[in-house]
Motif scaffolding. Structure first.
Motif, PDB file in Angstrom:
ATOM      1  N   LEU A  18       0.826  -1.210   0.000  1.00 51.40           N
ATOM      2  CA  LEU A  18       0.000   0.000   0.000  1.00 51.40           C
ATOM      3  C   LEU A  18       0.860   1.259   0.000  1.00 51.40           C
ATOM      4  O   LEU A  18       0.505   2.254  -0.622  1.00 51.40           O
ATOM      5  CB  LEU A  18      -0.939   0.004   1.208  1.00 51.40           C
ATOM      6  CG  LEU A  18      -2.098  -0.979   1.151  1.00 51.40           C
ATOM      7  CD1 LEU A  18      -2.856  -0.988   2.473  1.00 51.40           C
ATOM      8  CD2 LEU A  18      -3.033  -0.648   0.007  1.00 51.40           C
ATOM      9  N   GLY A  19       1.990   1.208   0.691  1.00 48.58           N
ATOM     10  CA  GLY A  19       2.890   2.351   0.748  1.00 48.58           C
ATOM     11  C   GLY A  19       3.932   2.354  -0.352  1.00 48.58           C
ATOM     12  O   GLY A  19       4.808   3.211  -0.367  1.00 48.58           O
ATOM     13  N   ARG A  20       3.856   1.382  -1.260  1.00 46.60           N
ATOM     14  CA  ARG A  20       4.805   1.237  -2.367  1.00 46.60           C
ATOM     15  C   ARG A  20       6.256   1.154  -1.874  1.00 46.60           C
ATOM     16  O   ARG A  20       7.171   1.693  -2.491  1.00 46.60           O
ATOM     17  CB  ARG A  20       4.679   2.372  -3.381  1.00 46.60           C
ATOM     18  CG  ARG A  20       3.311   2.574  -3.990  1.00 46.60           C
ATOM     19  CD  ARG A  20       2.953   1.425  -4.911  1.00 46.60           C
ATOM     20  NE  ARG A  20       1.804   1.729  -5.757  1.00 46.60           N
ATOM     21  CZ  ARG A  20       0.570   1.321  -5.493  1.00 46.60           C
ATOM     22  NH1 ARG A  20       0.320   0.629  -4.412  1.00 46.60           N
ATOM     23  NH2 ARG A  20      -0.421   1.596  -6.313  1.00 46.60           N
ATOM     24  N   ALA A  21       6.454   0.479  -0.748  1.00 47.88           N
ATOM     25  CA  ALA A  21       7.795   0.325  -0.183  1.00 47.88           C
ATOM     26  C   ALA A  21       8.593  -0.684  -1.009  1.00 47.88           C
ATOM     27  O   ALA A  21       8.027  -1.597  -1.608  1.00 47.88           O
ATOM     28  CB  ALA A  21       7.708  -0.140   1.261  1.00 47.88           C
ATOM     29  N   GLU A  22       9.892  -0.509  -1.026  1.00 49.62           N
ATOM     30  CA  GLU A  22      10.771  -1.416  -1.766  1.00 49.62           C
ATOM     31  C   GLU A  22      10.984  -2.724  -1.010  1.00 49.62           C
ATOM     32  O   GLU A  22      11.030  -3.781  -1.615  1.00 49.62           O
ATOM     33  CB  GLU A  22      12.138  -0.756  -1.996  1.00 49.62           C
ATOM     34  CG  GLU A  22      12.110   0.376  -2.991  1.00 49.62           C
ATOM     35  CD  GLU A  22      11.909  -0.107  -4.414  1.00 49.62           C
ATOM     36  OE1 GLU A  22      12.424  -1.183  -4.759  1.00 49.62           O
ATOM     37  OE2 GLU A  22      11.215   0.587  -5.166  1.00 49.62           O
ATOM     38  N   GLU A  46      10.394 -10.001  -5.768  1.00 51.71           N
ATOM     39  CA  GLU A  46      11.634  -9.919  -6.548  1.00 51.71           C
ATOM     40  C   GLU A  46      12.690 -10.872  -5.980  1.00 51.71           C
ATOM     41  O   GLU A  46      13.286 -11.657  -6.701  1.00 51.71           O
ATOM     42  CB  GLU A  46      12.147  -8.478  -6.502  1.00 51.71           C
ATOM     43  CG  GLU A  46      13.283  -8.184  -7.427  1.00 51.71           C
ATOM     44  CD  GLU A  46      12.804  -7.844  -8.812  1.00 51.71           C
ATOM     45  OE1 GLU A  46      13.578  -8.122  -9.736  1.00 51.71           O
ATOM     46  OE2 GLU A  46      11.699  -7.330  -8.973  1.00 51.71           O
ATOM     47  N   SER A  47      12.927 -10.767  -4.673  1.00 49.34           N
ATOM     48  CA  SER A  47      13.895 -11.631  -4.002  1.00 49.34           C
ATOM     49  C   SER A  47      13.721 -11.494  -2.496  1.00 49.34           C
ATOM     50  O   SER A  47      12.953 -10.658  -2.027  1.00 49.34           O
ATOM     51  CB  SER A  47      15.326 -11.257  -4.397  1.00 49.34           C
ATOM     52  OG  SER A  47      15.637  -9.971  -3.922  1.00 49.34           O
ATOM     53  N   PHE A  48      14.442 -12.326  -1.767  1.00 46.55           N
ATOM     54  CA  PHE A  48      14.478 -12.181  -0.314  1.00 46.55           C
ATOM     55  C   PHE A  48      15.834 -12.633   0.184  1.00 46.55           C
ATOM     56  O   PHE A  48      16.521 -13.419  -0.461  1.00 46.55           O
ATOM     57  CB  PHE A  48      13.335 -12.952   0.373  1.00 46.55           C
ATOM     58  CG  PHE A  48      13.519 -14.441   0.425  1.00 46.55           C
ATOM     59  CD1 PHE A  48      14.078 -15.045   1.541  1.00 46.55           C
ATOM     60  CD2 PHE A  48      13.125 -15.241  -0.629  1.00 46.55           C
ATOM     61  CE1 PHE A  48      14.243 -16.416   1.593  1.00 46.55           C
ATOM     62  CE2 PHE A  48      13.281 -16.610  -0.593  1.00 46.55           C
ATOM     63  CZ  PHE A  48      13.846 -17.200   0.525  1.00 46.55           C
ATOM     64  N   LEU A  63      10.078  -6.297  -2.803  1.00 50.69           N
ATOM     65  CA  LEU A  63       8.784  -6.442  -3.460  1.00 50.69           C
ATOM     66  C   LEU A  63       8.874  -6.122  -4.944  1.00 50.69           C
ATOM     67  O   LEU A  63       9.755  -5.390  -5.384  1.00 50.69           O
ATOM     68  CB  LEU A  63       7.752  -5.543  -2.780  1.00 50.69           C
ATOM     69  CG  LEU A  63       7.520  -5.849  -1.303  1.00 50.69           C
ATOM     70  CD1 LEU A  63       6.537  -4.856  -0.713  1.00 50.69           C
ATOM     71  CD2 LEU A  63       7.012  -7.260  -1.116  1.00 50.69           C
ATOM     72  N   LYS A  64       7.930  -6.658  -5.687  1.00 51.35           N
ATOM     73  CA  LYS A  64       7.925  -6.542  -7.137  1.00 51.35           C
ATOM     74  C   LYS A  64       6.768  -5.642  -7.568  1.00 51.35           C
ATOM     75  O   LYS A  64       5.639  -5.832  -7.118  1.00 51.35           O
ATOM     76  CB  LYS A  64       7.748  -7.944  -7.723  1.00 51.35           C
ATOM     77  CG  LYS A  64       8.226  -8.139  -9.108  1.00 51.35           C
ATOM     78  CD  LYS A  64       8.175  -9.628  -9.428  1.00 51.35           C
ATOM     79  CE  LYS A  64       8.680  -9.928 -10.792  1.00 51.35           C
ATOM     80  NZ  LYS A  64       8.597 -11.346 -11.095  1.00 51.35           N
ATOM     81  N   TYR A  65       7.073  -4.673  -8.418  1.00 51.37           N
ATOM     82  CA  TYR A  65       6.058  -3.761  -8.946  1.00 51.37           C
ATOM     83  C   TYR A  65       6.147  -3.753 -10.463  1.00 51.37           C
ATOM     84  O   TYR A  65       7.174  -4.089 -11.035  1.00 51.37           O
ATOM     85  CB  TYR A  65       6.278  -2.340  -8.414  1.00 51.37           C
ATOM     86  CG  TYR A  65       6.137  -2.233  -6.920  1.00 51.37           C
ATOM     87  CD1 TYR A  65       4.891  -2.146  -6.328  1.00 51.37           C
ATOM     88  CD2 TYR A  65       7.256  -2.233  -6.092  1.00 51.37           C
ATOM     89  CE1 TYR A  65       4.754  -2.051  -4.958  1.00 51.37           C
ATOM     90  CE2 TYR A  65       7.132  -2.143  -4.721  1.00 51.37           C
ATOM     91  CZ  TYR A  65       5.876  -2.054  -4.162  1.00 51.37           C
ATOM     92  OH  TYR A  65       5.743  -1.971  -2.807  1.00 51.37           O
ATOM     93  N   ARG A  66       5.058  -3.318 -11.111  1.00 51.35           N
ATOM     94  CA  ARG A  66       5.065  -3.246 -12.577  1.00 51.35           C
ATOM     95  C   ARG A  66       4.612  -1.873 -13.045  1.00 51.35           C
ATOM     96  O   ARG A  66       3.755  -1.247 -12.426  1.00 51.35           O
ATOM     97  CB  ARG A  66       4.193  -4.337 -13.179  1.00 51.35           C
ATOM     98  CG  ARG A  66       2.720  -4.208 -12.915  1.00 51.35           C
ATOM     99  CD  ARG A  66       1.942  -5.270 -13.668  1.00 51.35           C
ATOM    100  NE  ARG A  66       1.883  -6.489 -12.893  1.00 51.35           N
ATOM    101  CZ  ARG A  66       0.784  -6.990 -12.363  1.00 51.35           C
ATOM    102  NH1 ARG A  66      -0.358  -6.420 -12.551  1.00 51.35           N
ATOM    103  NH2 ARG A  66       0.813  -8.082 -11.652  1.00 51.35           N
ATOM    104  N   GLY A  67       5.208  -1.427 -14.139  1.00 50.37           N
ATOM    105  CA  GLY A  67       4.800  -0.187 -14.783  1.00 50.37           C
ATOM    106  C   GLY A  67       5.280   1.072 -14.090  1.00 50.37           C
ATOM    107  O   GLY A  67       5.914   1.039 -13.040  1.00 50.37           O
TER     108      GLY A  67
END
Length: 132
Positions: A18-22, A46-48, A63-67
């Motif tokens: 929700l906070g768009r944290a990495e 993405e990874s851990f 975390l993985k995001y798109r666009g």
């Protein structure tokens, strides 16, 4: 309140999305490591990596995001079986999340596995959470 490790992990990931944290940091246990491996294998994160500070171990999720708008790959995480109400299913009755687009994470006698693996191995277990 009890110590529901899975619910804490799910809440941390949901809040970070929700906070768009990495990154997200959660306590490292065998259960959280296995769930992290599944999320990585299914392409939701993405990874851990594991980080140790003093005597405490933490898993750090990237975390993985798109666009350009950074829409998260994990749109919903839902805890199903809770400490006060355990939900079990045999392999024939494991629900399909969004027609197979999402995954169900189960705790079985063969370890923490996804719904597809459980159907393939013909093993049921406790339904931990839905991810899509």
């Amino acid at each position: 309140m009890g110590n529901d490790i899975i619910a804490n992990m799910i809440t941390a990931i949901r809040n970070a999305n929700l906070g768009r944290a990495e990154t997200v940091e959660v306590p490292a246990t065998n259960l959280t490591r296995n769930i992290a491996k599944i999320l990585l294998r299914e392409g939701f994160i993405e990874s851990f990596s594991e980080h140790q500070e003093n005597k405490n171990s933490f898993l750090i999720f990237i975390l993985k995001y798109r666009g350009k708008k950074r829409k998260p790959y994990i749109t919903t995480l839902r805890r199903i079986s809770k400490p006060g109400l355990r939900i079990y299913s045999n392999y024939q009755e494991i629900p399909r999340v969004l027609g197979g687009t999402g995954i169900v994470i189960l705790s079985t006698s063969r370890g923490i596995i996804t719904d597809r693996e459980a159907r393939q191995k013909q093993v049921g277990g406790e339904i931990l959470c839905y991810v899509w």
